[in-house]
Design an enzyme around this catalytic site. Structure first.
Site, PDB file in Angstrom:
ATOM      1  CB  THR A  58       1.137  -4.535   9.791  1.00  0.00           C
ATOM      2  OG1 THR A  58       0.191  -3.868   9.435  1.00  0.00           O
ATOM      3  CG2 THR A  58       1.289  -5.270  11.075  1.00  0.00           C
ATOM      4  NE  ARG A  83     -25.230  -4.917  35.559  1.00  0.00           N
ATOM      5  CZ  ARG A  83     -24.876  -3.895  36.327  1.00  0.00           C
ATOM      6  NH1 ARG A  83     -23.834  -4.095  36.999  1.00  0.00           N
ATOM      7  NH2 ARG A  83     -25.440  -2.722  36.251  1.00  0.00           N
ATOM      8  N   PRO A  85       0.457   5.828  -0.095  1.00  0.00           N
ATOM      9  CG  PRO A  85       1.756   7.632   0.743  1.00  0.00           C
ATOM     10  CD  PRO A  85       1.833   6.336   0.122  1.00  0.00           C
ATOM     11  CD  GLU A  96      -4.101  -9.975   4.133  1.00  0.00           C
ATOM     12  OE1 GLU A  96      -3.838 -10.162   2.918  1.00  0.00           O
ATOM     13  OE2 GLU A  96      -3.093  -9.745   4.942  1.00  0.00           O
ATOM     14  CB  THR A 133      -0.956  -0.052   1.385  1.00  0.00           C
ATOM     15  OG1 THR A 133      -1.767  -1.304   1.253  1.00  0.00           O
ATOM     16  CG2 THR A 133      -2.060   1.087   1.348  1.00  0.00           C
TER      17      THR A 133
END
Ligand code: FAD
Length: 387
Positions: free
Chosen positions: A157, A270, A127, A365, A125
């Protein structure tokens, strides 16, 4: 179709499950919120051999079958999806290198990538181009025995830990169609001019960094051209994303499972109006719906993974599983949040991380909208069928 895991797959899943329970679950909330890098978890994953999931045995990897590969991502994402990110693009690149690299490239990198001594990611990827990868601007100009690379990559990443980092470039920017001039270069992190310039702030998916990478006149030896032949880069990257989609589908199942676990526990403990909230029909309905979505996503993911293990080309199946499971993860996280009432909005409960992490599954992806188009084209052209 066999819906049972093999004994080996079950054993593998159970080993991972106890690792996640012991090493990830207790620290996930605190480390995620403080932005601490999960160094100890990475070390544990190295010891389990997880960096070698997609590396063939002859290079020291686990060469996991695709169902086991998915189980690893599911279990880890149940603990903390960001951790799965550390293994995700590493595994895509290992798969790509094993499938398309020259023997010399495989010998050089795969053994260290299998142990985690080296780690990697994938830089596609930019910009100005994500889905439209043929629109990338990074160029690699041949100069003697080297390429000179210039460009900017975005959202990469593991960029601060990747060495080498496979980078998609244009070796022939004038090629028509553009993909014929695209290649992948294995760029070493120490190359002068290679710089990780920024960590991008993110809603979730913490624990692993996603960065901007700038390449300025980076000299890369021609021997680092993946597969040794120019013009194959886009196809090399896209074919490797097949496994990437299984890993995203499986991460989605992990998020959905955790959303369910948290919702079930909370619905039991709860109380309101003198009884557990799980006895209110509205909460029951929501809980059942989470369970239905989760189980359907799991079956579809295992089905797509097992098709891959049959050696069948399965981009349609992996795309379908990724689309479905990621949408379910999002719905399950939101429904679990609703069951938690006000505490679902608290940073002291796990559930808020799940609905910050879940949306990425519909983007990574290949966005789900784009993948729906890919699936539809395969169906319309008759390359894939559903019946
Ligand atoms: C946390 C994070 C981590 C990432 N990690 C990596 C990484 O390690 N390496 C890497 O290379 N990239 C990475 N990415 C980038 C990711 O793969 C892209 O964001 C993704 O492919 C979408 O590209 P884009 O953001 O440019 O969106 P765009 O392509 O600009 O899309 C914007 C919108 O337009 C729609 N759209 C675009 N084209 C079409 C079409 N043909 N038909 C229908 N709709 C269309 C999309 O569905 C979307 O809704 C990461 C992203 C994030 C958020």
């Amino acid at each position: 179709m066999d819906f049972r895991l093999t004994d080996e797959q079950r054993l593998f899943r159970d080993t991972l499950r106890s690792f996640v329970e012991k090493e990830i679950v207790p620290v996930a909330r605190e480390w995620e919120q403080s932005g601490r890098y999960p160094t100890e978890i990475v070390e544990g994953m190295k010891q389990l051999g997880l960096f070698g999931l997609a590396v063939p045995e002859e290079y020291g990897g686990l060469a996991a079958d695709t169902v086991s590969f998915g189980l690893a991502f599911e279990e880890i994402a149940r603990g903390w999806m960001g951790i799965a990110g550390i293994l995700g693009s590493h595994s895509v690149s290992c798969f790509m290198l094993a499938r398309h690299g020259t023997e010399e490239q495989k010998q050089r990198y795969l053994p260290d990538l299998a142990t985690g001594a080296r780690r990697t990611g994938i830089a596609l990827t930019e910009p100005g181009a994500g889905t439209d990868l043929q629109g990338i601007r990074t160029t690699a100009r041949r100069d003697g025995d080297d390429y000179i690379v210039n460009g900017t990559k975005m959202w990469i990443t593991n960029a601060r830990h990747a060495d080498p980092l496979p980078v998609l470039v244009k070796t022939d920017p004038s090629a028509e169609p553009a993909h014929k001039g695209m290649s992948i270069l294995l760029v070493e992190a120490t190359s002068p001019g290679f710089e990780v310039t920024a960590d991008i702030g993110k809603l979730g998916y913490k624990g692993t960094e996603s960065c901007e990478v700038v390449l300025t006149d980076v000299r890369v030896p021609a021997s680092q051209l993946l597969g040794g032949i120019e013009g194959r880069g886009l196809q090399q990257a896209l074919s490797s994303l097949e496994t990437g989609r299984i890993n995203i589908a499986a991460r989605s199942v992990g998020i959905a499972q955790r959303a369910y676990d948290e919702a079930l526990g909370y619905a039991r403990q709860r109380t309101a109006f003198g009884r557990p909230i799980g006895e209110f029909q509205a909460v029951e309905q929501r809980l059942a719906q989470i369970a239905v979505r989760l189980q359907a996503a799991r079956l579809m993911t295992y089905w797509a993974a097992s098709r891959m293990d049959e050696g069948v080309r399965m981009d349609t199946e992996s795309g379908m599983a990724k689309i479905f499971a990621s949408e379910q993860a999002l719905e399950c996280a939101i429904d679990s949040m609703r069951i938690h009432g006000g505490y679902g909005y608290s940073t002291e409960f796990e559930i808020e991380r799940l609905y910050r992490d879940a949306p990425l599954m519909s983007i990574g992806e290949g966005t789900n909208d784009v993948l729906r188009g890919v699936v539809a084209k395969a169906l319309l052209s008759g390359k894939a069928t559903v019946r």
